[in-house]
Design a protein around this motif. Structure first.
Motif, PDB file in Angstrom:
ATOM      1  N   ASN A 139       0.800  -1.242   0.128  1.00 22.40           N
ATOM      2  CA  ASN A 139      -0.062  -0.036  -0.099  1.00 22.40           C
ATOM      3  C   ASN A 139       0.891   1.041  -0.076  1.00 22.40           C
ATOM      4  O   ASN A 139       1.757   1.505   1.049  1.00 22.40           O
ATOM      5  N   GLU A 140       0.990   1.903  -1.063  1.00 23.56           N
ATOM      6  CA  GLU A 140       1.597   3.164  -1.323  1.00 23.56           C
ATOM      7  C   GLU A 140       1.043   4.491  -0.466  1.00 23.56           C
ATOM      8  O   GLU A 140       0.349   5.303  -1.144  1.00 23.56           O
ATOM      9  N   SER A 141       0.860   4.068   0.891  1.00 24.19           N
ATOM     10  CA  SER A 141       0.063   5.096   1.719  1.00 24.19           C
ATOM     11  C   SER A 141       0.563   6.498   1.638  1.00 24.19           C
ATOM     12  O   SER A 141      -0.292   7.478   1.758  1.00 24.19           O
ATOM     13  N   ASN A 142       1.930   6.908   1.484  1.00 23.13           N
ATOM     14  CA  ASN A 142       2.153   8.139   1.303  1.00 23.13           C
ATOM     15  C   ASN A 142       1.717   8.996  -0.043  1.00 23.13           C
ATOM     16  O   ASN A 142       1.099  10.108  -0.243  1.00 23.13           O
ATOM     17  N   MET A 143       1.640   8.177  -1.054  1.00 21.37           N
ATOM     18  CA  MET A 143       1.363   8.586  -2.329  1.00 21.37           C
ATOM     19  C   MET A 143      -0.296   8.742  -2.300  1.00 21.37           C
ATOM     20  O   MET A 143      -0.864   9.935  -2.752  1.00 21.37           O
ATOM     21  N   LEU A 144      -0.879   7.977  -1.625  1.00 20.71           N
ATOM     22  CA  LEU A 144      -2.428   8.099  -1.632  1.00 20.71           C
ATOM     23  C   LEU A 144      -2.901   9.224  -0.621  1.00 20.71           C
ATOM     24  O   LEU A 144      -3.818   9.717  -0.983  1.00 20.71           O
ATOM     25  N   THR A 145      -1.926   9.498   0.410  1.00 20.18           N
ATOM     26  CA  THR A 145      -2.194  10.645   1.199  1.00 20.18           C
ATOM     27  C   THR A 145      -1.948  11.909   0.596  1.00 20.18           C
ATOM     28  O   THR A 145      -3.019  12.786   0.517  1.00 20.18           O
TER      29      THR A 145
ATOM     30  N   SER B 112     -10.894   5.291   4.519  1.00 23.59           N
ATOM     31  CA  SER B 112      -9.737   5.726   4.447  1.00 23.59           C
ATOM     32  C   SER B 112      -9.147   6.463   3.119  1.00 23.59           C
ATOM     33  O   SER B 112      -9.853   6.312   2.197  1.00 23.59           O
ATOM     34  N   THR B 113      -8.063   7.419   3.372  1.00 22.60           N
ATOM     35  CA  THR B 113      -7.569   8.006   2.136  1.00 22.60           C
ATOM     36  C   THR B 113      -6.925   7.111   1.364  1.00 22.60           C
ATOM     37  O   THR B 113      -6.639   7.411   0.131  1.00 22.60           O
ATOM     38  N   GLY B 114      -6.634   6.014   1.952  1.00 19.38           N
ATOM     39  CA  GLY B 114      -5.704   4.880   1.152  1.00 19.38           C
ATOM     40  C   GLY B 114      -6.602   3.660   0.733  1.00 19.38           C
ATOM     41  O   GLY B 114      -7.428   3.964  -0.163  1.00 19.38           O
ATOM     42  N   VAL B 115      -6.452   2.728   1.286  1.00 15.83           N
ATOM     43  CA  VAL B 115      -7.007   1.247   1.038  1.00 15.83           C
ATOM     44  C   VAL B 115      -8.360   1.207   2.222  1.00 15.83           C
ATOM     45  O   VAL B 115      -8.408   1.871   3.104  1.00 15.83           O
ATOM     46  N   GLN B 116      -9.300   0.171   1.842  1.00 14.90           N
ATOM     47  CA  GLN B 116     -10.493  -0.025   2.562  1.00 14.90           C
ATOM     48  C   GLN B 116     -10.169  -1.209   3.165  1.00 14.90           C
ATOM     49  O   GLN B 116      -9.853  -2.391   2.735  1.00 14.90           O
ATOM     50  N   VAL B 117     -11.115  -1.508   4.492  1.00 12.37           N
ATOM     51  CA  VAL B 117     -10.866  -2.904   5.028  1.00 12.37           C
ATOM     52  C   VAL B 117     -12.150  -3.781   4.291  1.00 12.37           C
ATOM     53  O   VAL B 117     -13.050  -3.053   3.583  1.00 12.37           O
ATOM     54  N   ALA B 118     -11.768  -4.869   4.010  1.00 10.15           N
ATOM     55  CA  ALA B 118     -12.574  -5.815   3.058  1.00 10.15           C
ATOM     56  C   ALA B 118     -14.010  -5.783   3.921  1.00 10.15           C
ATOM     57  O   ALA B 118     -14.424  -5.914   5.148  1.00 10.15           O
ATOM     58  N   PHE B 119     -15.061  -5.792   3.087  1.00  8.17           N
ATOM     59  CA  PHE B 119     -16.523  -5.764   3.430  1.00  8.17           C
ATOM     60  C   PHE B 119     -16.738  -7.207   3.535  1.00  8.17           C
ATOM     61  O   PHE B 119     -16.901  -7.906   2.534  1.00  8.17           O
ATOM     62  N   ASP B 120     -16.910  -7.797   4.930  1.00 10.47           N
ATOM     63  CA  ASP B 120     -17.142  -9.232   4.869  1.00 10.47           C
ATOM     64  C   ASP B 120     -17.638  -9.298   6.508  1.00 10.47           C
ATOM     65  O   ASP B 120     -17.154  -9.090   7.456  1.00 10.47           O
ATOM     66  N   LEU B 121     -18.921  -9.736   6.273  1.00 13.44           N
ATOM     67  CA  LEU B 121     -19.763  -9.738   7.610  1.00 13.44           C
ATOM     68  C   LEU B 121     -19.838 -11.257   8.133  1.00 13.44           C
ATOM     69  O   LEU B 121     -20.470 -11.611   9.272  1.00 13.44           O
ATOM     70  N   HIS B 122     -18.955 -12.277   7.599  1.00 13.94           N
ATOM     71  CA  HIS B 122     -18.904 -13.438   8.307  1.00 13.94           C
ATOM     72  C   HIS B 122     -18.269 -13.488   9.551  1.00 13.94           C
ATOM     73  O   HIS B 122     -17.238 -12.765   9.655  1.00 13.94           O
ATOM     74  N   PRO B 123     -18.674 -14.351  10.506  1.00 11.76           N
ATOM     75  CA  PRO B 123     -18.380 -13.862  11.930  1.00 11.76           C
ATOM     76  C   PRO B 123     -16.775 -14.435  12.012  1.00 11.76           C
ATOM     77  O   PRO B 123     -16.031 -14.074  12.924  1.00 11.76           O
ATOM     78  N   GLN B 124     -16.413 -15.387  11.087  1.00 16.55           N
ATOM     79  CA  GLN B 124     -15.070 -15.705  11.151  1.00 16.55           C
ATOM     80  C   GLN B 124     -14.182 -15.159  10.066  1.00 16.55           C
ATOM     81  O   GLN B 124     -12.967 -15.418   9.731  1.00 16.55           O
TER      82      GLN B 124
END
Length: 272
Positions: free
Chosen positions: A22-28, A211-223
């Motif tokens: 994740n090139e977070s500085n570039m994305l920021t 986030s200004t960078g990447v996002q947490v995966a959308f997953d509602l599974h308990p595990q």
């Protein structure tokens, strides 16, 4: 009144990616550039935590360069669990409450901001200590008639993404008890989850910014495992008017084709 919220930048030392890919500085920088060219200009810019990935002095130095290049003031910050409070304060010099936490209030004409520090050193979860809750109660009591927005990194509600819910605000009930005593709290804005999420907390609408960078995966599974996806970076624009109060717009950082004007079809006059 226009308030821009950026969150979860995860700035790294120069040349180092976040989570290896994740090139977070570039994305920021792309997000800062997009906000800097907004018209009309924002009245305030808030950054709701995880400004850096590891809280390193070198990371704050990179962040300071970006902030100085794109913004000339009215940037208000609070730490997240990836920050280190001592380095955060030394580099960014935010207001600090007598309790030693980065808790402070800002009067912006018709509205008031209350910034809260939920960082729990060495932990991914967050907390508001008893002395902070007392400070919050007293601070809100000072302006009972002013529409108020509270900013904090860890959300005071569960969002059904269970691996994130395990590391959210640990004493949310105590926070909600304080908020219930102050009807002027209209909006609570948060970060941490790297997704756009909305809930009700007492009488207030609570929102989580992507986030200004990447996002947490959308997953509602308990595990579901902790994971991120390279969904586009985003930020939130909160607009306050006397008629509507706070209205929020989630905006993609990327440039897309357009804008194209609406054109009326001659076969269907009056429709677009």
């Amino acid at each position: 009144m226009i308030i821009v919220q950026l969150s979860d930048l995860h700035v790294r030392p120069y040349g180092k990616p976040c989570n290896r890919v994740n090139e977070s500085n570039m994305l920021t920088e792309r997000a800062f550039r997009a906000v800097a060219r907004m018209q009309p200009k924002p009245d305030a810019i808030l950054i709701t935590g995880d400004l850096t990935d590891c809280g390193l002095v070198e990371e704050y130095a990179e962040l300071q360069k970006l902030l100085a290049h794109y913004f000339d003031g009215k940037v208000f910050v609070i730490p997240g669990n990836h920050d280190r409070r001592e380095n955060f304060i030394a580099a960014l010099k935010p207001p600090v409450a007598p309790t030693g936490f980065v808790d402070y209030a800002v009067d912006l004409g018709p509205v008031r901001l209350v910034m809260l520090d939920t960082l729990l050193p060495g932990k991914s979860a967050g907390e508001l200590r008893p002395e902070q809750l007392q400070w919050l109660d007293e601070t809100l009591a000072q302006a009972p008639a002013t529409p108020t927005m509270i900013a904090m990194h860890h959300p005071p509600f569960l969002a059904s993404i269970l691996h994130m819910d395990k590391i959210t605000l640990q004493n949310a009930d105590a926070f909600r008890d304080v908020i219930a005593r102050h009807a002027q709290v209209d909006r609570i804005i948060c970060g941490h989850y790297h997704r756009q999420i909305t809930a009700r907390v007492g009488n207030a609408l609570a929102t989580i910014a992507p986030s200004t960078g990447v996002q947490v995966a959308f997953d509602l599974h308990p595990q579901a495992a902790s994971a991120f996806v390279k969904e586009p970076g985003q930020y939130v624009v909160h607009v306050w008017t006397p008629e509507s109060g706070f209205v929020s717009h989630t905006v993609y950082v990327e440039d897309f084709e357009g804008p194209y004007p609406f054109v009326l079809d001659a076969e269907y006059p009056g429709e677009s």
